[in-house]
Design an enzyme around this catalytic site. Sequence first.
Site, short mmCIF file in Angstrom:
data_model
loop_
_atom_site.label_atom_id
_atom_site.label_comp_id
_atom_site.label_asym_id
_atom_site.label_seq_id
_atom_site.Cartn_x
_atom_site.Cartn_y
_atom_site.Cartn_z
N CYS A 271 0.87 -1.18 0.00
CA CYS A 271 0.00 0.00 0.00
C CYS A 271 0.91 1.23 0.00
CB CYS A 271 -0.98 -0.01 1.18
SG CYS A 271 -0.20 0.00 2.80
N CYS B 124 -1.44 0.68 7.38
CA CYS B 124 -2.88 0.37 7.48
C CYS B 124 -3.28 -0.85 6.64
CB CYS B 124 -3.73 1.57 7.07
SG CYS B 124 -3.52 3.02 8.12
N ARG B 125 -3.38 -0.66 5.32
CA ARG B 125 -3.96 -1.71 4.47
C ARG B 125 -3.05 -2.93 4.28
NH1 ARG B 125 -5.04 2.23 -0.35
NH2 ARG B 125 -3.15 3.09 0.61
N SER B 126 -1.77 -2.71 3.90
CA SER B 126 -0.93 -3.88 3.62
C SER B 126 -0.56 -4.68 4.89
CB SER B 126 0.29 -3.53 2.78
OG SER B 126 1.12 -2.59 3.41
N ASN C 225 2.31 1.40 4.39
CA ASN C 225 2.60 0.12 5.06
C ASN C 225 2.28 0.18 6.56
OD1 ASN C 225 5.46 -2.11 5.61
ND2 ASN C 225 3.35 -2.65 5.19
P1 4NP Z 1 -1.79 2.78 4.12
O1 4NP Z 1 -2.45 4.11 4.71
O2 4NP Z 1 -1.24 3.14 2.76
O3 4NP Z 1 -2.93 1.84 4.03
O4 4NP Z 1 -0.72 2.35 5.09
C1 4NP Z 1 -1.80 5.33 4.79
C2 4NP Z 1 -0.90 5.56 5.80
C3 4NP Z 1 -0.28 6.79 5.91
C4 4NP Z 1 -0.54 7.78 4.99
C5 4NP Z 1 -1.43 7.55 3.96
C6 4NP Z 1 -2.05 6.32 3.86
N1 4NP Z 1 0.09 9.04 5.13
O5 4NP Z 1 -0.22 9.93 4.31
O6 4NP Z 1 0.91 9.22 6.03
#
Ligand code: 4NP
Length: 155
Positions: free
Chosen positions: A8, A13-15, A11
Amino acid sequence: MKSVLFVCLGNICRSPTADGVFKALVEERGLTDQIAVDSAGTAAYHIGNPPDSRSADAAQKRGYDLSSLRARQVIATDFEQFDYILAMDNENLANLQAMRPNNATAYLGLFLDFATVSEDEVPDPYYGGGQGFEHVLDLVESASVGLLQHIEKEL
Ligand code: 4NP
């Protein structure tokens, strides 16, 4: 031996959710010696950090433990090390395609291609409310079942 890398943006939340859910399924089927699982982000913002507490808490409530995971960024050698590199959304996929080395051997695609849901992306839950994290889990659980069915045929 087969290996899967979930990707994602951050790294956190989703992954990591996909990593924890898919690993639990692999363990349940007794396939930990045959399927390796990891996750990474296209961005560097959160390198070394544990999963977002909202993801970890939502996962914990469904029986998945994300506590040992730490964020890392995707690196070029991942494209030779892993059999499957699965992106959570189209932006992640485009970023992976752009960095994909010429000698890459990994299958590269969207994780939800293996799910039985109508969506094709796992939406970024980072700036939203709690329901977003539940939705991530729903999508990830569906795709994990489909992915394992697919990989089991190759073992
Ligand atoms: P992820 O979510 O891609 O599912 O881990 C996010 C985590 C952090 C950010 C964006 C999305 N950020 O902008 O810091």
